[in-house]
Design a protein around this motif. Structure first.
Motif, short mmCIF file in Angstrom:
data_model
loop_
_atom_site.label_atom_id
_atom_site.label_comp_id
_atom_site.label_asym_id
_atom_site.label_seq_id
_atom_site.Cartn_x
_atom_site.Cartn_y
_atom_site.Cartn_z
N GLU A 167 12.39 -23.46 -62.15
CA GLU A 167 12.77 -22.26 -61.79
C GLU A 167 11.95 -21.86 -60.46
O GLU A 167 12.40 -20.97 -59.48
CB GLU A 167 12.68 -21.04 -62.70
N HIS A 168 10.58 -22.26 -60.58
CA HIS A 168 9.62 -21.77 -59.47
C HIS A 168 8.68 -22.87 -59.14
O HIS A 168 8.40 -23.86 -60.11
CB HIS A 168 8.77 -20.70 -60.17
N PHE A 169 8.34 -22.88 -58.05
CA PHE A 169 7.33 -24.04 -57.53
C PHE A 169 6.20 -23.30 -56.71
O PHE A 169 6.19 -22.58 -56.23
CB PHE A 169 8.15 -24.83 -56.75
N VAL A 170 5.15 -23.74 -57.17
CA VAL A 170 3.65 -23.42 -56.56
C VAL A 170 3.23 -24.89 -55.83
O VAL A 170 2.87 -25.71 -56.62
CB VAL A 170 2.53 -23.08 -57.62
N LEU A 171 3.08 -24.60 -54.63
CA LEU A 171 2.76 -25.62 -53.78
C LEU A 171 1.43 -25.36 -52.84
O LEU A 171 1.07 -24.51 -52.24
CB LEU A 171 3.90 -26.00 -52.72
N VAL A 172 0.23 -26.34 -53.25
CA VAL A 172 -1.08 -26.09 -52.89
C VAL A 172 -1.34 -27.27 -52.06
O VAL A 172 -1.49 -28.21 -52.59
CB VAL A 172 -1.97 -25.85 -54.03
N GLY A 173 -2.04 -26.84 -50.85
CA GLY A 173 -2.76 -28.09 -49.93
C GLY A 173 -3.17 -27.57 -48.82
O GLY A 173 -3.14 -26.65 -48.43
N ASP A 174 -4.18 -28.51 -48.09
CA ASP A 174 -4.68 -28.32 -46.69
C ASP A 174 -3.55 -29.06 -45.78
O ASP A 174 -2.48 -29.29 -46.06
CB ASP A 174 -6.12 -28.76 -46.81
N GLU A 175 -4.20 -29.45 -44.67
CA GLU A 175 -3.17 -29.89 -43.62
C GLU A 175 -2.52 -31.16 -43.93
O GLU A 175 -1.57 -31.55 -43.55
CB GLU A 175 -3.77 -29.85 -42.24
N SER A 176 -3.61 -31.91 -44.70
CA SER A 176 -2.92 -33.37 -45.07
C SER A 176 -1.81 -33.23 -45.65
O SER A 176 -1.08 -33.94 -45.89
CB SER A 176 -4.03 -34.02 -45.80
N PRO A 209 2.37 -17.97 -62.74
CA PRO A 209 3.60 -17.43 -62.74
C PRO A 209 4.24 -17.33 -64.21
O PRO A 209 4.00 -18.33 -65.09
CB PRO A 209 4.66 -18.54 -61.87
N THR A 210 5.21 -16.33 -64.26
CA THR A 210 5.83 -16.48 -65.68
C THR A 210 7.07 -17.41 -65.73
O THR A 210 7.45 -17.67 -66.96
CB THR A 210 6.31 -14.94 -66.07
N GLN A 211 7.54 -17.79 -64.73
CA GLN A 211 8.78 -18.64 -64.60
C GLN A 211 8.31 -19.95 -65.08
O GLN A 211 7.12 -20.31 -65.31
CB GLN A 211 9.48 -18.63 -63.42
N ARG A 212 9.36 -20.80 -65.44
CA ARG A 212 9.15 -22.34 -65.77
C ARG A 212 8.56 -22.79 -64.08
O ARG A 212 9.53 -22.93 -63.51
CB ARG A 212 10.48 -22.66 -66.21
N THR A 213 7.57 -23.33 -64.30
CA THR A 213 7.06 -23.86 -62.75
C THR A 213 6.49 -25.22 -62.87
O THR A 213 5.88 -25.40 -63.63
CB THR A 213 5.78 -22.65 -62.69
N ALA A 214 6.85 -25.67 -61.64
CA ALA A 214 6.05 -27.11 -61.33
C ALA A 214 5.10 -26.76 -60.22
O ALA A 214 5.20 -26.19 -59.44
CB ALA A 214 7.38 -28.11 -60.77
#
Length: 296
Positions: free
Chosen positions: A152-161, A226-231
């Motif tokens: 349902e939800h996505f958390v995307l984390v990173g720098d310029e690369s 997050p409370t949603q099902r997250t990738a």
């Protein structure tokens, strides 16, 4: 703008012995346009008929650009297998890994973003001076991750690369899904264009002189789970991995199959040095995690 596994494998750092690989064939790409996005970031467009018709279903597809060592007496076009058989290793083409920002396998075109500050290294200086008509060879594409519709939800984390892969993931979100993206850059003057859509929250994290990854880890930890099902897609500088893995797997018991996490690069190392030491680095982190778990 390195280095990926399937979601089921991405959480595990350890590698198994590789089977003998078939000789790889390089593909040609020609520069068609150069556009500066920020003082330190340039986007280069390429024409590459060799990628026409290829299936590229993921959002983290990458290629390995090939640079001929200065002391070598050959130039593109060359036979990579013959070079590896006939010349010492120090004369083999050197690879630098970059993620597609855009790719069109029907037209045979793609775009890549390069960090260009300074004159050290290979890819950055090359991109800094690239012009229409320049030709370069590459291996790939590779890739293994994309936003699946089971989340349902996505958390995307990173720098310029990792920003190109994050941008492409935002463009390919499943219908009805939401996302939070955290992009670390040098400062407030280093922002660049990113996809905007309903349900997408983009947070710019400024290093402002801090060590790469430190501020990013702090902001992501502060946002919580997050409370949603997250990738989760967490990629970039290797130094942030220890903190992010503890936050996800130890502090919050996030299921490892829901997380793609790895280091694309490491401070003070070339890509070759990082790849040569990556297995030991990852093994040390896993051993520390096991020890921490045993203490609790």
């Amino acid at each position: 703008m390195a280095r990926r596994k399937s979601r089921k494998e991405a959480h595990s750092f350890m590698t198994t012995p590789e089977k003998k690989r078939k000789p790889r064939t390089a593909t040609e790409a020609t520069v068609t346009a150069v556009r500066r996005l920020t003082p330190d970031l340039v986007r280069i467009s390429f024409d590459s008929p060799g990628i026409k018709g290829r299936e590229l279903p993921f959002t983290d597809h990458y290629l390995k650009l090939l640079f001929v060592p200065e002391e070598a007496d050959y130039s593109w076009p060359y036979n990579l297998a013959e070079i590896k058989e006939s010349l010492p290793r120090n004369l083999h083409p050197v690879t630098r890994t970059y993620t597609f920002r855009h790719v069109d396998t029907a037209a045979g075109t793609f775009e890549v973003d390069f960090v260009t500050h300074g004159d050290e290294g290979l890819a950055g200086p090359w991109a800094k001076h690239a012009k229409e008509g320049d030709v370069i060879a590459f291996l790939g594409p590779g890739g293994a991750w994309g936003p699946e519709d089971t989340y349902e939800h996505f958390v995307l984390v990173g720098d310029e690369s990792a920003a190109p892969a994050i941008a492409r993931a935002l463009e390919e979100l499943p219908a009805g899904a939401t996302a939070a993206a955290y992009i670390e850059v040098a400062d407030e003057h280093s922002h660049f264009e990113m996809p905007e859509a309903a349900g997408v929250e983009l947070t710019w994290v400024h290093r402002d002189g801090a060590t790469h990854g430190h501020q990013l880890s702090e902001v992501v930890r502060g946002a919580g789970i997050p409370t949603q099902r997250t990738a989760w897609f967490v990629h970039g500088v290797a130094e942030m991995l220890k903190e992010m893995r503890r936050f996800l797997f130890f502090d919050n018991e996030v299921a490892k199959e829901d997380v793609s996490i790895s280091g694309y690069w490491r401070i003070g190392m070339t890509e070759d040095q990082w790849q040569a030491s990556k297995q030991d680095f990852n093994a040390e982190i896993e051993a520390a995690e096991e020890q921490l778990a045993a203490q609790h």
